[in-house]
Design a protein around this motif. Structure first.
Motif, short mmCIF file in Angstrom:
data_model
loop_
_atom_site.label_atom_id
_atom_site.label_comp_id
_atom_site.label_asym_id
_atom_site.label_seq_id
_atom_site.Cartn_x
_atom_site.Cartn_y
_atom_site.Cartn_z
N ALA A 82 19.35 38.76 36.70
CA ALA A 82 20.60 37.72 35.63
C ALA A 82 21.70 39.16 35.44
CB ALA A 82 19.33 37.39 34.80
N PRO A 85 25.75 39.60 30.62
CA PRO A 85 25.86 39.15 29.47
C PRO A 85 27.58 38.80 29.73
CG PRO A 85 23.44 40.06 28.88
CD PRO A 85 23.99 40.92 29.80
N TYR A 211 27.13 22.96 30.79
CA TYR A 211 25.37 23.05 31.36
C TYR A 211 25.53 23.67 33.33
CZ TYR A 211 22.09 20.55 33.41
OH TYR A 211 20.66 20.05 33.94
N GLN A 213 27.51 26.05 34.37
CA GLN A 213 26.91 27.02 34.18
C GLN A 213 25.59 28.25 33.44
OE1 GLN A 213 29.92 28.87 31.41
NE2 GLN A 213 31.65 29.14 33.15
N GLN A 214 24.78 27.12 32.71
CA GLN A 214 23.42 27.42 32.37
C GLN A 214 22.68 27.46 33.51
OE1 GLN A 214 22.65 25.18 28.92
NE2 GLN A 214 19.84 26.17 28.70
N LEU A 215 23.17 26.21 34.55
CA LEU A 215 21.76 26.22 35.62
C LEU A 215 21.85 27.69 36.43
CD1 LEU A 215 22.19 22.48 36.41
CD2 LEU A 215 20.25 23.94 35.31
N ARG A 217 23.22 30.54 35.74
CA ARG A 217 22.89 32.07 34.89
C ARG A 217 21.66 31.32 34.49
NH1 ARG A 217 25.36 30.77 30.97
NH2 ARG A 217 24.57 30.41 29.80
N ASP A 218 20.84 31.05 33.91
CA ASP A 218 19.48 31.06 33.87
C ASP A 218 18.31 30.72 35.93
OD1 ASP A 218 20.12 31.40 31.45
OD2 ASP A 218 19.67 29.46 30.39
N PHE A 219 19.17 30.11 36.46
CA PHE A 219 17.98 29.58 37.34
C PHE A 219 18.96 30.09 38.60
CE2 PHE A 219 17.08 26.31 34.03
CZ PHE A 219 16.15 26.69 33.92
#
Length: 231
Positions: A82, A85, A211, A213-215, A217-219
């Motif tokens: 990951a 931050p 959205y 960026q979240q995909l 970062r997380d997946f």
């Protein structure tokens, strides 16, 4: 004094025979002369099957192969790390090639607007349209415009005449000249740079979307180069 009875050989044989009959009737009697020796029965020999190395290989190899087939397959699973931050996600480079060098000129503004008007009116097509798009307006006066192209193959007499007639019908120059040389400002280059800028803006909008960026970062999602198309 009492007399001791003498044991005859027949008496000994009879006594031994009676003992053998009582203990093991299958054992053969011994002779009277061997009375001092105990009867010995030899055990029957046990024969083990002897296998050749070829037999052993035939027995063991199929079993080993069967075991190898039943062994579970080990699959390596990549471990995604990951991002830290606050780290900024960099967009992937676009698959579209960079447009040719463009140096905007004052005459280029006039020529670009004129060519776009002729194309919209379908006054020029095919080779004539390509000549107009790839050429640069170098100089002009009310009756004569000087154009420049980089490829001699575009400078055909028929194409020049049709372009001149279209310009005259649109109220522009009545005469044109076309030379071959270095082009730094043409309608085609301006269109390519405008398309590249629209592509850059579209990719920036998609990449900066929360959205997306979240995909990423997380997946571990990735933006496929060339998959973003401006509307």
């Amino acid at each position: 004094a009492p007399t001791r009875a003498q044991a005859t050989p027949d008496d000994v044989n009879q006594a031994v025979q009676d003992a053998l009959d009582a203990g093991d009737r299958e054992s053969p009697p011994w002779e009277a002369g061997d009375a001092a020796q105990a009867p010995v029965r030899a055990a029957a020999p046990v024969r083990l099957p002897v296998r050749s190395p070829e037999d052993l290989r035939q027995k063991t190899l199929p079993a080993a192969a069967h075991t190898a087939q039943e062994a579970p397959e080990i699959v390596a699973i990549p471990v995604r790390t990951a991002p830290e931050p606050g780290a900024r996600l960099q967009p992937l480079p676009s698959a579209a090639p960079a447009p040719a060098r463009l140096v905007r000129t004052e005459e280029g503004d006039v020529w670009h607007a004129t060519v776009q008007q002729l194309i919209a009116q379908e006054a020029i097509t095919a080779l004539v349209r390509e000549l107009a798009l790839q050429s640069q307006l170098v100089a002009r006066d009310p009756d004569h415009w000087l154009l420049r192209v980089e490829r001699e193959s575009l400078n055909q007499p028929t194409a020049r005449e049709r372009l001149r007639a279209a310009l005259e019908a649109a109220g522009h120059a009545r005469q044109i000249s076309v030379e071959v040389g270095v082009v730094i400002d043409s309608p085609a280059r301006r269109n390519a740079h405008a398309a590249a800028e629209r592509q850059r803006v579209a990719e920036e909008i998609v990449h900066n979307d929360p959205y997306v960026q979240q995909l990423m970062r997380d997946f571990g999602a990735k933006i496929v180069p060339g998959s973003i198309k401006p509307a």
